[in-house]
Enzyme design. Structure first.
Site, PDB file in Angstrom:
ATOM      1  N   LYS A 136       0.751  -1.026  -0.274  1.00 28.53           N
ATOM      2  CA  LYS A 136      -0.094  -0.135  -0.522  1.00 28.53           C
ATOM      3  C   LYS A 136       0.666   1.100   0.533  1.00 28.53           C
ATOM      4  O   LYS A 136       0.678   2.313  -0.839  1.00 28.53           O
ATOM      5  CB  LYS A 136      -0.961   0.050   0.942  1.00 28.53           C
ATOM      6  CG  LYS A 136      -1.841  -0.765   1.018  1.00 28.53           C
ATOM      7  CD  LYS A 136      -3.326  -0.116   0.036  1.00 28.53           C
ATOM      8  CE  LYS A 136      -4.641  -0.927   0.552  1.00 28.53           C
ATOM      9  NZ  LYS A 136      -5.922  -0.110  -0.694  1.00 28.53           N
ATOM     10  N   ASP A 141      -8.005   0.128   6.902  1.00 27.90           N
ATOM     11  CA  ASP A 141      -7.887  -1.056   7.881  1.00 27.90           C
ATOM     12  C   ASP A 141      -7.021  -1.633   8.066  1.00 27.90           C
ATOM     13  O   ASP A 141      -6.508  -1.953   9.050  1.00 27.90           O
ATOM     14  CB  ASP A 141      -8.205  -2.453   6.564  1.00 27.90           C
ATOM     15  CG  ASP A 141      -8.350  -3.879   7.803  1.00 27.90           C
ATOM     16  OD1 ASP A 141      -7.239  -4.454   6.955  1.00 27.90           O
ATOM     17  OD2 ASP A 141      -8.410  -4.517   8.466  1.00 27.90           O
TER      18      ASP A 141
END
Length: 401
Positions: A76, A123
């Site tokens: 990410k 998350d």
């Protein structure tokens, strides 16, 4: 909800399609060059699992292992760092090629820009990447996490100096909270979910993710016949689909998008095929926490709508199976420590290839002994407690074939 495999197959579109200039090889090469300027940059490995492929009855299996990315155990950071870099470059009136890592994090740049707070919802993996980048810049980050988020992931974000908290909201509600706080406080929202009026940063995040695909193109010995991509909002899936479709055109691999049953917004959008985005609401209590997103990224969907061949809604037990198989492959294969979201595609493929009840899916996906499959393990064991519970103790493993 009953856990089951569901498939939507789409014939390849003819005529005009969504433009892929922003994801072509030349553009993504420039993005990769930005990431290569980071001192911690190393190309992540492309694992060879031909032994597992043989056992599953296909011709080959390669898995891009993102557990090595920047020491953060997930891909990410590629998106958040490039988006932030592009934002700063625009603020400075520069092109991103003029703002390599050492210049981006310099005191001179910080003094010119002043204090900036970057805010996001996550998350875990995306928020950690944003927090890490903000920390490198000596700037601030605020991170909101959905209910049920792992404490380990929260603590990893806090360790990067961010103001992070777990909310009582689902992911999409946390995104709206982050956006409202950005508007209220003058913060910079860094999110891969796009909507009308918020498209530049999500586009840059997708381009950042495509570095992973650019590296893979350099590492592959031959063109894959199939690519399987997991999806939350669809930004990663759109990025890799766009890059490979730009490179190979009509000769591109068969591209299949995999989502959890409990958060299959892209599958539902493909199934409806009515020109609108379809959302999943409420609690999305899948073990694939990084994919528990109910609202598609509009840009990612435009790419997938025109270039993806299949959409699968997948049970949780398949992801758990993938984690165990990647962590314990046949002798001679490369071992991959893969989290719940990272292992979703391999587990999905393995179940389809070995479960006679799913033969129709196998045929629809055109998987056979000649298939050369590419997957992306997007995270390592970013929640070690849960990883052990699944791999060691068999959590979410029980099901009836």
């Amino acid at each position: 909800m009953k856990e089951e495999f569901k498939l939507i197959h789409r014939e390849r579109k003819t005529g005009p399609k969504y433009g892929l200039e922003f994801l072509n090889k030349e553009t993504v090469g420039k993005v990769c060059g930005f990431h290569q300027s980071f001192p911690v940059y190393e190309k992540t490995p492309l694992a060879n699992l031909d032994g597992l492929a043989k056992e599953l009855g296909i011709g080959g299996l390669r898995v891009k292992d993102e557990s090595y990315r920047f020491g953060l155990n997930a891909f990410k950071v590629l998106g958040g760092s490039f988006a932030i870099g592009n934002y700063l470059a625009q603020k400075l009136g520069m092109d991103i090629s003029q703002l390599p890592y050492d210049k981006m994090v310099s005191d001179e740049v910080r003094e010119t820009l002043g204090e900036i707070t970057f805010v996001t919802a996550t998350d875990g993996n995306h928020g950690r990447g944003v927090a890490w980048t903000a920390n490198q810049l000596k700037q601030k980050a605020v991170v909101y996490m959905p209910k049920g988020s792992a404490l380990e992931r929260l603590n990893n974000i806090k360790a990067e100096g961010a103001d992070a908290s777990i909310t009582d909201m689902n992911y999409d509600e946390a995104v709206r909270l982050a956006n409202s706080q950005a508007e209220k406080n003058g913060w910079v929202m860094v999110q891969d979910t796009a909507w009308d009026g918020y498209e530049d940063i999500p586009t840059w995040i997708m381009q950042g993710y495509a570095t992973m695909g650019y590296e893979t193109l350099e590492q592959l010995e031959e063109k894959p016949t199939h690519i399987f991509l997991q999806a939350g909002v669809g930004s990663l899936a759109g990025a890799i689909t766009g890059l490979f479709s730009s490179v190979y055109g009509e000769d591109r691999p068969v591209i299949t998008i995999v989502e959890p049953n409990k958060a299959d917004c892209l599958f539902r959008t493909a199934e409806a095929d009515d020109g609108r985005l379809h959302f999943v609401t409420g609690d999305m209590n899948t073990i694939m926490a990084g994919l528990a997103c109910g609202e598609p990224c509009s840009i990612g969907w435009k790419v997938l709508n025109d270039y993806a061949d299949n959409f699968i809604s997948c049970p949780d037990y398949a992801a758990a199976k993938g984690m165990r198989m990647l962590g314990n492959p046949p002798k001679g294969d490369d071992r991959v420590i893969s989290g719940e979201s990272g292992a979703a595609t391999v587990g999905c493929i393995a179940e389809i290839l070995t479960n006679p009840a799913l033969d129709d899916l196998k045929k629809a996906l055109k998987l056979d002994e000649n298939s050369k499959v590419l997957c992306f393990s997007t995270e390592g064991d970013t929640d070690k407690e849960n990883y052990k519970a699944i791999v060691w103790d068999g959590k979410d493993a029980s099901y009836n074939k």
